[in-house]
Design an enzyme around this catalytic site. Structure first.
Site, PDB file in Angstrom:
ATOM      1  N   HIS A  58     -41.830  30.151  57.996  1.00  0.00           N
ATOM      2  CA  HIS A  58     -40.675  29.251  57.887  1.00  0.00           C
ATOM      3  C   HIS A  58     -39.513  29.808  58.702  1.00  0.00           C
ATOM      4  O   HIS A  58     -38.914  29.112  59.530  1.00  0.00           O
ATOM      5  CB  HIS A  58     -40.292  29.110  56.409  1.00  0.00           C
ATOM      6  CG  HIS A  58     -39.057  28.311  56.165  1.00  0.00           C
ATOM      7  ND1 HIS A  58     -39.079  27.098  55.505  1.00  0.00           N
ATOM      8  CD2 HIS A  58     -37.745  28.541  56.466  1.00  0.00           C
ATOM      9  CE1 HIS A  58     -37.848  26.622  55.421  1.00  0.00           C
ATOM     10  NE2 HIS A  58     -37.016  27.481  56.001  1.00  0.00           N
ATOM     11  N   GLU A  59     -39.194  31.081  58.479  1.00  0.00           N
ATOM     12  CA  GLU A  59     -38.068  31.689  59.188  1.00  0.00           C
ATOM     13  C   GLU A  59     -38.383  31.878  60.671  1.00  0.00           C
ATOM     14  O   GLU A  59     -37.513  31.733  61.532  1.00  0.00           O
ATOM     15  CB  GLU A  59     -37.710  33.037  58.547  1.00  0.00           C
ATOM     16  CG  GLU A  59     -37.375  32.972  57.062  1.00  0.00           C
ATOM     17  CD  GLU A  59     -36.163  32.099  56.742  1.00  0.00           C
ATOM     18  OE1 GLU A  59     -35.465  31.658  57.677  1.00  0.00           O
ATOM     19  OE2 GLU A  59     -35.928  31.831  55.556  1.00  0.00           O
ATOM     20  N   HIS A  62     -37.680  28.675  62.549  1.00  0.00           N
ATOM     21  CA  HIS A  62     -36.255  28.540  62.868  1.00  0.00           C
ATOM     22  C   HIS A  62     -35.918  29.349  64.120  1.00  0.00           C
ATOM     23  O   HIS A  62     -35.282  28.853  65.052  1.00  0.00           O
ATOM     24  CB  HIS A  62     -35.399  29.057  61.712  1.00  0.00           C
ATOM     25  CG  HIS A  62     -35.291  28.141  60.542  1.00  0.00           C
ATOM     26  ND1 HIS A  62     -34.933  26.816  60.642  1.00  0.00           N
ATOM     27  CD2 HIS A  62     -35.455  28.366  59.211  1.00  0.00           C
ATOM     28  CE1 HIS A  62     -34.894  26.270  59.445  1.00  0.00           C
ATOM     29  NE2 HIS A  62     -35.212  27.185  58.553  1.00  0.00           N
TER      30      HIS A  62
END
Length: 264
Positions: A58-59, A62
C-alpha cells in the site's frame, strides 16, 4: 556510476520485507497442508504476515506513483525498498493496523509516506498518488477472493479457505475506510486537489484528527451497523460466504473458544 549504484540501493527490496514475505509463505504452506499442530496459530501467523505485506505494498504504491509523478526524493527516504521501518509513521502504518486486526478484526487504514507535494505537477497526479494505496488493497482483495468468485474452491483446504476469506475482509475494510473523503485519509487526498483554496484552508486545521474521528464513529452503533452492512454486501458480491469470513476471524483468534460449526 555512483548515482546508478545509489539509485539501485534505494530500490533494493529490504531484507525486513523479504523476511515477512518468507513468514507468509511458510505459514501459508502450513495452513494449506494442515502441517501445523495448531491450525489457529498457523492462520494467525499467515494472515498477520500477509496483512503486513499488504500494508507495505500500500505504502509502496503511494511512493512509486509519486516517483513517476515527479517526487524523486521518495527513494532517498527508503520508501521504495518496501521496508516497513522506513515509513514516516511506522506506528500508524504498521503497528496500529496490526493491533486493530488482533483486537477488532478490521483493516485499519495506516499512516502515510511523506510526499513532497511541491514536486508534483497536475491535479490528476496528486489524486492518483492518493488513490494508489487503497487500490492496492482492492487488488489484494480481488486476488484473495478469486477462488470464491471463480468457483475454484475444489481442492482448497477448508482452513485455507477461511484464512483467505478473513484476509479478504481486512482488505475490503481497509479499502473502504481509506477511500472515505475524510481529511487524513486517502479518499480526501483524491479530492483535495480539486477543492478551492478557501475550502482547503478551512479544512486544514481538522486534518490531523480525521483518522481518529473515523475510528471513534465506528463505535457508534448506527454507524458501525451501516459500515459492516456495506462490507457484507461487498463480500457477498465477491462471492465470499459470511460463514467463511466468520470462521476465519475466529480461527485467527486461536486463543478464544471456537464455535462448533467452525471446527476443522
Amino acid at each position: 556510476m555512483s548515482t546508478t549504484t545509489s539509485r539501485h540501493d534505494e530500490r533494493r527490496i529490504s531484507p525486513v520485507f523479504l523476511a515477512i514475505l518468507a513468514v507468509m509463505a511458510v505459514t501459508g504452506w502450513a495452513v494449506w497442508t494442515d502441517f501445523a499442530a495448531s491450525p489457529g496459530l498457523a492462520v494467525f501467523l499467515f494472515v498477520t504476515s500477509a496483512w503486513i505485506v499488504s500494508l507495505c505494498l500500500h505504502e509502496y504504491a503511494h511512493a512509486r506513483t509519486a516517483l513517476h509523478g515527479g517526487d524523486i526524493t521518495v527513494g532517498a527516504r527508503g520508501y521504495l525498498t518496501l521496508n516497513p521501518l522506513a515509513y514516516t509513521h511506522a506506528v500508524l502504518s504498521i503497528i496500529l493496523p496490526v493491533l486493530f486486526v488482533i483486537m477488532g478484526g478490521i483493516g485499519l487504514p495506516g499512516g502515510a509516506v511523506f510526499i513532497d507535494q511541491a514536486r508534483i505537477r497536475g491535479r490528476w497526479k496528486h489524486s492518483l498518488i492518493s488513490a494508489a494505496g487503497p487500490l492496492t488493497n482492492v487488488l489484494f482483495a480481488v486476488v484473495c477472493t478469486a477462488p470464491f468468485w471463480l468457483g475454484a474452491l475444489d481442492g482448497v483446504p477448508v482452513v485455507f479457505r477461511y484464512a483467505l476469506a478473513f484476509l479478504a475482509f481486512l482488505q475490503v475494510t481497509a479499502a473502504l475506510l481509506n477511500f472515505l473523503p475524510v481529511p487524513g485519509l486517502d479518499g480526501y487526498g483524491v479530492i483535495e486537489p480539486w477543492l478551492s483554496y478557501r475550502i482547503k484552508r478551512q479544512i486544514e486545521p481538522y486534518a490531523p484528527y480525521g483518522f481518529f474521528v473515523v475510528i471513534a464513529l465506528l463505535f457508534v452503533p448506527a454507524v458501525n451497523g451501516a459500515f459492516f452492512d456495506a462490507i457484507d454486501a461487498l463480500m457477498r458480491a465477491l462471492g465470499v460466504p459470511e460463514l467463511s469470513r466468520y470462521c476465519g476471524s475466529n480461527l485467527y483468534r486461536f486463543w478464544q473458544d471456537q464455535p462448533e460449526f467452525c471446527a476443522v
